[in-house]
Design an enzyme around this catalytic site. Sequence first.
Site, short mmCIF file in Angstrom:
data_model
loop_
_atom_site.label_atom_id
_atom_site.label_comp_id
_atom_site.label_asym_id
_atom_site.label_seq_id
_atom_site.Cartn_x
_atom_site.Cartn_y
_atom_site.Cartn_z
N GLU A 92 5.28 33.44 8.99
CA GLU A 92 4.32 33.95 9.98
C GLU A 92 3.16 32.96 10.08
O GLU A 92 3.18 31.89 9.47
CB GLU A 92 3.81 35.34 9.56
CG GLU A 92 3.07 35.36 8.23
CD GLU A 92 2.76 36.77 7.72
OE1 GLU A 92 3.17 37.76 8.33
OE2 GLU A 92 2.12 36.86 6.65
N ASP A 132 -7.10 36.48 8.33
CA ASP A 132 -6.38 35.78 9.40
C ASP A 132 -7.33 35.04 10.36
O ASP A 132 -7.25 35.21 11.58
CB ASP A 132 -5.54 36.77 10.23
CG ASP A 132 -4.67 37.69 9.38
OD1 ASP A 132 -4.12 37.21 8.38
OD2 ASP A 132 -4.54 38.87 9.73
O1 FUB Z 1 -3.23 40.73 8.71
C1 FUB Z 1 -1.99 41.31 9.04
C2 FUB Z 1 -0.89 40.33 8.87
O2 FUB Z 1 -0.88 39.84 7.54
C3 FUB Z 1 -1.01 39.09 9.72
O3 FUB Z 1 -0.68 39.27 11.06
C4 FUB Z 1 -0.12 38.20 8.95
O4 FUB Z 1 -0.17 36.86 9.33
C5 FUB Z 1 -0.58 38.45 7.54
O5 FUB Z 1 -1.75 37.75 7.24
#
Ligand code: FUB
Length: 341
Positions: free
Chosen positions: A240, A32
Site C-alpha cells: 500500500e 499517512d
Molecule cells: O491509515 C489507514 C491505512 O493504514 C492507510 O490507508 C494505509 O496506508 C495504512 O497506513
Amino acid sequence: EENTLKQDSVAAQDDVRRSTSEPLVTDNYTADPSAHVFEGKIYIYPSHDWDSGIPEDDTGAHFNMKDYHVYSMDSIGGEVTDHGVVLDVDDVAWASRQMWAPDAAEKDGKYYFYFPAKDENDIFRIGVAVGDSPAGPFEPQEEPIEGSYSIDPAVYEDTDGEYYMYFGGIWGGQLQDYRNNEYQGEEDIYPADDEPALSPMIAKMSDDMLSFAEEPREIQLLDEDGEPILTGDNDRRFFEAAWVNKIDDTYYFSYSTGDTHNIAYATGDNPYGPFTYQGVILEPVLGWTNHHSIVEYEGKWYLFYHDSSLSEGKTYLRSIKMTELQFNEDGSIQTINAMVE
Ligand code: FUB
C-alpha cells in the site's frame, strides 16, 4: 517481530542512518502524511486517527477514521498550524466509514483533496473534494470517482503538466478483490507465491481533476534481473502507500511493504513504469503500518512518515513526523532507521 526485522536489515546494510524525530502534532493523532509545497508553504494532508473502540483485525477495521484535518508549516522546524476539520464523513453522500490515507493536488488555483472511504456496501472507493485554498475546506463530489477502487490515492503532477493517480492496497485495502478493474467478490484472491505480486494501479486524471481520463493500468515492479517481484517476496512486494517523485530525470516510486513494514522504492523512466526495485528508504517504525511521502522544499528533500510513539505503541493511534532524506551520488536513497524503542 519488528525488532528482529530491524536487526536483520541493519546487519545487512552498513549505511543505515539513525534518525528519530518528534511528532509534528501532539493534540491529535495523525497518520499517512501526504506533504506538498503549495503557495510557498509545506501543507500536510494526513489521516486523523482516533480511538473508536473497534477491535483490531486483519482488515484494519480499527482504523475507523471519520474526518480529516490539514496542517501547514511556514518553514522547516517552524510552527505547525492546524487548519481544522476540512472534510467529515457525514458530509460525503456516498461514504460510510474508514476515511483512510488522503492526498491533495493543485491545478489552476483550485485544490483537490482525494480520499478513500468505504461505501454503504463496505467497498473502498476513492472520492474527491474541491476547495479554493490548500487549507480547505473541501466540498465533496456526490459520487466517488468513477472506476475507482481500493485505497491510498497519491496524485502526482508530472513535469509536463499531466496529473496521475496512483492507488491500491492489499489485505484491508481490497486490491486483491479486483482483476482488470473488475470486482471479483470479497473472497480475497491472491496470486500464488511464485506468481507476480498484485500491482499498484495508475490512471491519468481528466482535465477537470474529477475523474480518470483512462482505464486504470497495472504498474509492474521488477527485480534487479527485470523479472516481476513475486507474491511470496514479502520483503519487496507492493502492499500500500504508493507515492511518486521525479528527481532529476528519474521517477521514484515508493511504497509500503505492509507485513514486512518497510518503505521501499523502485525507479523508472516514466510515470507508468515499469519500476525496478532499489532498496529500503525507511525501516520498520513503532506500530504495524508504515506510510510516508517525499517532498522537496528549498532545495532539500524531506521524508514525512508516522509512528505510534506518542500513543506508546497503539497501532491505530499514530503521529506524523518528518526527517531529511539523503541521496548518494548515484541517486540511490540512504536508508533511515527511525525506530523509537
Ligand atoms: O491509515 C489507514 C491505512 O493504514 C492507510 O490507508 C494505509 O496506508 C495504512 O497506513
